[in-house]
Design a protein around this motif. Structure first.
Motif, short mmCIF file in Angstrom:
data_model
loop_
_atom_site.label_atom_id
_atom_site.label_comp_id
_atom_site.label_asym_id
_atom_site.label_seq_id
_atom_site.Cartn_x
_atom_site.Cartn_y
_atom_site.Cartn_z
N VAL A 1 -24.07 -10.09 17.13
CA VAL A 1 -23.06 -11.04 17.58
C VAL A 1 -23.70 -12.36 18.00
O VAL A 1 -23.12 -13.43 17.83
CB VAL A 1 -22.24 -10.45 18.75
N ILE A 2 -24.91 -12.29 18.55
CA ILE A 2 -25.61 -13.51 18.99
C ILE A 2 -26.47 -14.08 17.88
O ILE A 2 -26.45 -15.29 17.61
CB ILE A 2 -26.48 -13.20 20.23
N GLY A 3 -27.22 -13.23 17.19
CA GLY A 3 -28.18 -13.72 16.20
C GLY A 3 -27.54 -14.25 14.94
O GLY A 3 -27.97 -15.29 14.40
N ALA A 4 -26.51 -13.58 14.44
CA ALA A 4 -25.90 -13.98 13.16
C ALA A 4 -25.31 -15.39 13.20
O ALA A 4 -25.57 -16.19 12.29
CB ALA A 4 -24.85 -12.96 12.74
N PRO A 5 -24.51 -15.75 14.21
CA PRO A 5 -23.97 -17.12 14.21
C PRO A 5 -25.02 -18.20 14.38
O PRO A 5 -24.86 -19.31 13.84
CB PRO A 5 -22.98 -17.11 15.38
N LEU A 6 -26.10 -17.89 15.11
CA LEU A 6 -27.17 -18.88 15.25
C LEU A 6 -27.83 -19.16 13.91
O LEU A 6 -28.03 -20.33 13.52
CB LEU A 6 -28.21 -18.38 16.26
N LEU A 7 -28.17 -18.09 13.18
CA LEU A 7 -28.75 -18.28 11.85
C LEU A 7 -27.74 -18.89 10.89
O LEU A 7 -28.09 -19.74 10.06
CB LEU A 7 -29.24 -16.93 11.32
N GLY A 8 -26.49 -18.45 10.99
CA GLY A 8 -25.45 -18.99 10.12
C GLY A 8 -25.25 -20.49 10.31
O GLY A 8 -25.09 -21.23 9.34
N MET A 9 -25.30 -20.93 11.58
CA MET A 9 -25.14 -22.36 11.85
C MET A 9 -26.35 -23.14 11.34
O MET A 9 -26.23 -24.26 10.85
CB MET A 9 -24.97 -22.58 13.35
N GLY A 10 -27.52 -22.53 11.43
CA GLY A 10 -28.72 -23.17 10.88
C GLY A 10 -28.61 -23.37 9.38
O GLY A 10 -29.00 -24.43 8.85
N ILE A 11 -28.06 -22.37 8.68
CA ILE A 11 -27.86 -22.50 7.24
C ILE A 11 -26.84 -23.59 6.93
O ILE A 11 -27.00 -24.38 5.99
CB ILE A 11 -27.41 -21.15 6.65
N ALA A 12 -25.77 -23.65 7.74
CA ALA A 12 -24.75 -24.68 7.53
C ALA A 12 -25.34 -26.08 7.68
O ALA A 12 -25.02 -27.00 6.93
CB ALA A 12 -23.60 -24.48 8.51
#
Length: 308
Positions: A108-119
């Protein structure tokens, strides 16, 4: 008679529940076969999955950005392959324990951080680009939608169709759950009292809304409709649950858009860190009601039959 959680608003009995189950029955009884079920499992199960937050910001950014960087696009493709393989493993008959990892608290914490980095890597215009703003809005709306959804689940404690007794659901409908080619209904026993409303459908609106603003309204509508269809098909929710879930997601997105819309109204000025506010609010909510949230995970067998 089937009972819901004691001390909650009773949505497991009565005329409304009976009518909802009757209206949902045609979808409950559908049998699409393995190939179509595999396809439906993506929109039908992934929008509310924390692991999907590794992909959704990048997908929204890629579709709405004025220009996309090759390196960011490649990173998105690699992550999509990783999540796709993990989901394919979860679809196997013994894959339930692998599926639960996709919902892990650390994800829940790690996925959105990495996802936002990709964005951020995808949008060629940088932090001020339309794609980044759209991706940031999607994350903010996803976490903001979870807050009212969890509160409604806590107050109603409605049993999922897959966890209801056959005598209440109907023997034909109950048998249809076990006849599906993919054993996804078993995943929902872990939070058996979390039927109303559908968090997955609310989450699908968080993706559909920025896509619609970015010029992809049909794709956005398909996300919501297929998410609702999948949730009912696998007996995770009733029609009323997915309808209210869509309404909650829409209300949250409209409220956020009213606050964050740019001068044209066709986009938003949402910074990447805005989602942190919603995450903090969600953590506070879970800390305030830890017992009520864990009660959603009670064994369904406790509520599936009347007392002797």
């Amino acid at each position: 008679r089937v009972r819901g959680m004691p001390g909650r608003l009773d949505m497991c009995t009565g005329a409304l529940d009976a009518m909802d189950k009757q209206l949902s029955a045609p979808i409950f009884k559908l049998q699409l076969g393995r190939p179509l079920e595999v396809l439906l499992s993506v929109p039908g199960c992934c929008f509310g999955m924390p692991a999907f937050l590794l992909l959704s910001p990048g997908i929204v950014s890629w579709l709405t950005a004025e220009s996309a960087h090759v390196h960011g696009t490649r990173a998105l493709a690699v992550c999509a392959g990783f999540v796709g393989l993990a989901w394919a493993r979860a679809l196997l008959p013994d894959g339930q324990r692998y599926a639960t990892r996709l919902y892990d608290k650390r994800v829940v914490i790690g996925a959105p951080l990495l996802g936002m980095g990709i964005a951020l890597a995808i949008d060629g215009s940088g932090r001020g680009g339309r794609g980044v703003h759209a991706a940031s809005f999607q994350l903010l709306a996803w976490f903001s939608s979870v807050i009212p959804v969890l509160e409604l689940k806590r107050r109603t404690g409605r049993l999922r169709p897959s966890c209801s007794a056959a005598s209440h659901l109907g023997s034909e409908v109950a048998a249809a759950a076990h006849a599906k080619a993919l054993p996804l209904a078993a995943l929902y026993a872990r939070d058996s009292n979390a039927s109303f409303p559908s968090g997955d459908v609310a989450a699908s609106v968080s993706v559909a809304f920025p896509l619609a603003l970015g010029g992809w309204p049909v794709l956005g509508a398909c996300c919501v409709l297929l998410s609702g269809l999948g949730r009912v098909y696998w007996h995770a929710h009733h029609l009323l649950d997915v309808t209210v879930g869509a309404a909650v997601g829409t209300c949250v997105c409209c409220a956020l858009h009213a606050l964050l819309a740019d001068e044209t109204g066709a986009s938003t000025k949402t910074e990447p860190w805005y989602a942190v506010i919603a995450v903090i609010a969600l953590i506070i909510q879970l800390k305030l009601h830890p017992k009520h949230q864990s009660a959603l995970q009670h064994d369904a067998r406790k509520f599936n039959s009347s007392p002797p």
